[in-house]
Design a protein around this motif. Structure first.
Motif, PDB file in Angstrom:
ATOM      1  N   VAL A  66       0.848  -1.200   0.000  1.00  0.00           N
ATOM      2  CA  VAL A  66       0.000   0.000   0.000  1.00  0.00           C
ATOM      3  C   VAL A  66       0.882   1.248   0.000  1.00  0.00           C
ATOM      4  CG1 VAL A  66      -1.667   1.321   1.365  1.00  0.00           C
ATOM      5  CG2 VAL A  66      -1.938  -1.141   1.101  1.00  0.00           C
ATOM      6  N   THR A  67       1.926   1.236   0.804  1.00  0.00           N
ATOM      7  CA  THR A  67       2.865   2.357   0.830  1.00  0.00           C
ATOM      8  C   THR A  67       3.493   2.553  -0.543  1.00  0.00           C
ATOM      9  OG1 THR A  67       3.328   1.908   3.156  1.00  0.00           O
ATOM     10  CG2 THR A  67       4.910   3.281   1.989  1.00  0.00           C
ATOM     11  N   ALA A  68       3.849   1.463  -1.195  1.00  0.00           N
ATOM     12  CA  ALA A  68       4.451   1.552  -2.527  1.00  0.00           C
ATOM     13  C   ALA A  68       3.499   2.202  -3.527  1.00  0.00           C
ATOM     14  CB  ALA A  68       4.870   0.170  -3.015  1.00  0.00           C
ATOM     15  N   HIS A  69       2.203   1.904  -3.438  1.00  0.00           N
ATOM     16  CA  HIS A  69       1.241   2.520  -4.354  1.00  0.00           C
ATOM     17  C   HIS A  69       1.252   4.037  -4.224  1.00  0.00           C
ATOM     18  CE1 HIS A  69      -0.127  -1.164  -5.826  1.00  0.00           C
ATOM     19  NE2 HIS A  69      -1.363  -1.191  -5.414  1.00  0.00           N
ATOM     20  N   THR A  70       1.483   4.515  -3.019  1.00  0.00           N
ATOM     21  CA  THR A  70       1.480   5.964  -2.798  1.00  0.00           C
ATOM     22  C   THR A  70       2.842   6.586  -3.088  1.00  0.00           C
ATOM     23  OG1 THR A  70      -0.274   5.814  -1.159  1.00  0.00           O
ATOM     24  CG2 THR A  70       1.132   7.734  -1.027  1.00  0.00           C
ATOM     25  N   THR A  71       3.922   5.876  -2.841  1.00  0.00           N
ATOM     26  CA  THR A  71       5.239   6.516  -2.887  1.00  0.00           C
ATOM     27  C   THR A  71       6.114   6.177  -4.083  1.00  0.00           C
ATOM     28  OG1 THR A  71       6.211   4.738  -1.562  1.00  0.00           O
ATOM     29  CG2 THR A  71       5.331   6.636  -0.371  1.00  0.00           C
ATOM     30  N   GLN A  72       5.934   5.050  -4.722  1.00  0.00           N
ATOM     31  CA  GLN A  72       6.909   4.651  -5.723  1.00  0.00           C
ATOM     32  C   GLN A  72       6.791   5.422  -7.032  1.00  0.00           C
ATOM     33  OE1 GLN A  72       6.084   0.420  -6.162  1.00  0.00           O
ATOM     34  NE2 GLN A  72       6.446   0.556  -8.311  1.00  0.00           N
ATOM     35  N   PHE A  73       5.702   6.105  -7.262  1.00  0.00           N
ATOM     36  CA  PHE A  73       5.520   6.813  -8.521  1.00  0.00           C
ATOM     37  C   PHE A  73       5.772   8.311  -8.410  1.00  0.00           C
ATOM     38  CE2 PHE A  73       2.816   3.027  -8.652  1.00  0.00           C
ATOM     39  CZ  PHE A  73       3.421   2.374  -9.706  1.00  0.00           C
ATOM     40  N   VAL A  74       6.132   8.778  -7.226  1.00  0.00           N
ATOM     41  CA  VAL A  74       6.442  10.196  -7.033  1.00  0.00           C
ATOM     42  C   VAL A  74       7.888  10.324  -6.566  1.00  0.00           C
ATOM     43  CG1 VAL A  74       4.053  10.785  -6.501  1.00  0.00           C
ATOM     44  CG2 VAL A  74       5.613  10.254  -4.651  1.00  0.00           C
ATOM     45  N   ASP A  75       8.407  11.544  -6.602  1.00  0.00           N
ATOM     46  CA  ASP A  75       9.792  11.765  -6.220  1.00  0.00           C
ATOM     47  C   ASP A  75       9.881  13.036  -5.384  1.00  0.00           C
ATOM     48  OD1 ASP A  75      12.512  11.315  -6.089  1.00  0.00           O
ATOM     49  OD2 ASP A  75      12.820  11.326  -8.253  1.00  0.00           O
ATOM     50  N   VAL A  76      11.051  13.271  -4.851  1.00  0.00           N
ATOM     51  CA  VAL A  76      11.287  14.493  -4.077  1.00  0.00           C
ATOM     52  C   VAL A  76      10.946  15.695  -4.952  1.00  0.00           C
ATOM     53  CG1 VAL A  76      13.062  15.888  -2.954  1.00  0.00           C
ATOM     54  CG2 VAL A  76      13.067  13.401  -2.682  1.00  0.00           C
ATOM     55  N   GLY A  77      10.225  16.637  -4.401  1.00  0.00           N
ATOM     56  CA  GLY A  77       9.833  17.830  -5.142  1.00  0.00           C
ATOM     57  C   GLY A  77       8.409  17.793  -5.672  1.00  0.00           C
ATOM     58  N   TRP A  78       7.825  16.606  -5.752  1.00  0.00           N
ATOM     59  CA  TRP A  78       6.438  16.512  -6.182  1.00  0.00           C
ATOM     60  C   TRP A  78       5.550  17.106  -5.091  1.00  0.00           C
ATOM     61  CZ3 TRP A  78       4.114  12.841 -10.009  1.00  0.00           C
ATOM     62  CH2 TRP A  78       5.033  12.478 -10.994  1.00  0.00           C
TER      63      TRP A  78
END
Length: 135
Positions: A66-78
């Motif tokens: 679930v965490t990956a769904h929220t975090t793996q597609f964004v990066d620092v600065g988003w």
């Protein structure tokens, strides 16, 4: 957060709705890696269980995905787009959505959660099926 499917659903709802309700953009989770002898209170409360870490054996639990769904597609600065513009918010039949956008504003990620089921933290909240259209 429990390491089972109910805990994963609750964690997903919490990630989204803490932003929608309170404009919170970060979360802390207790016991990212749970490493204690079996039978101890809180058994299986980690995102990863390593009951015998010296053996190299571990179990990746549902909340990590679930965490990956929220975090793996964004990066620092988003950035997360706010509720006032309608870019993030609640769904009509329960659940929520949060939109992330890149600094260049040429990419976005939309995370939708529709938890329905057992969750010890949000037991009174349910969802119903609905067709979603985002423009």
């Amino acid at each position: 957060v429990r390491g089972d499917l109910a805990g994963a659903g609750c964690w997903g709802r919490t990630l989204n709705q803490n932003f929608v309700k309170n404009n919170m953009t970060s979360m802390s989770a207790r016991s990212l890696v749970w490493s204690v002898y079996g039978g101890v209170s809180g058994d299986s409360d980690g995102f990863i269980d390593a009951v015998q870490p010296w053996s190299g054996n571990y179990l990746v639990r549902s909340p990590i995905w679930v965490t990956a769904h929220t975090t793996q597609f964004v990066d620092v600065g988003w950035v997360m787009l706010d509720v006032l513009t309608g870019s993030s918010g609640y769904l009509q039949r329960g659940g929520s959505y949060v939109t992330y956008v890149s600094p260049e504003r040429n990419q976005f990620v939309l995370v939708v959660e529709k938890l329905h089921g057992a969750c010890r933290m949000c037991h009174a909240e349910t969802t119903a099926a609905e067709a979603l259209t985002f423009t």
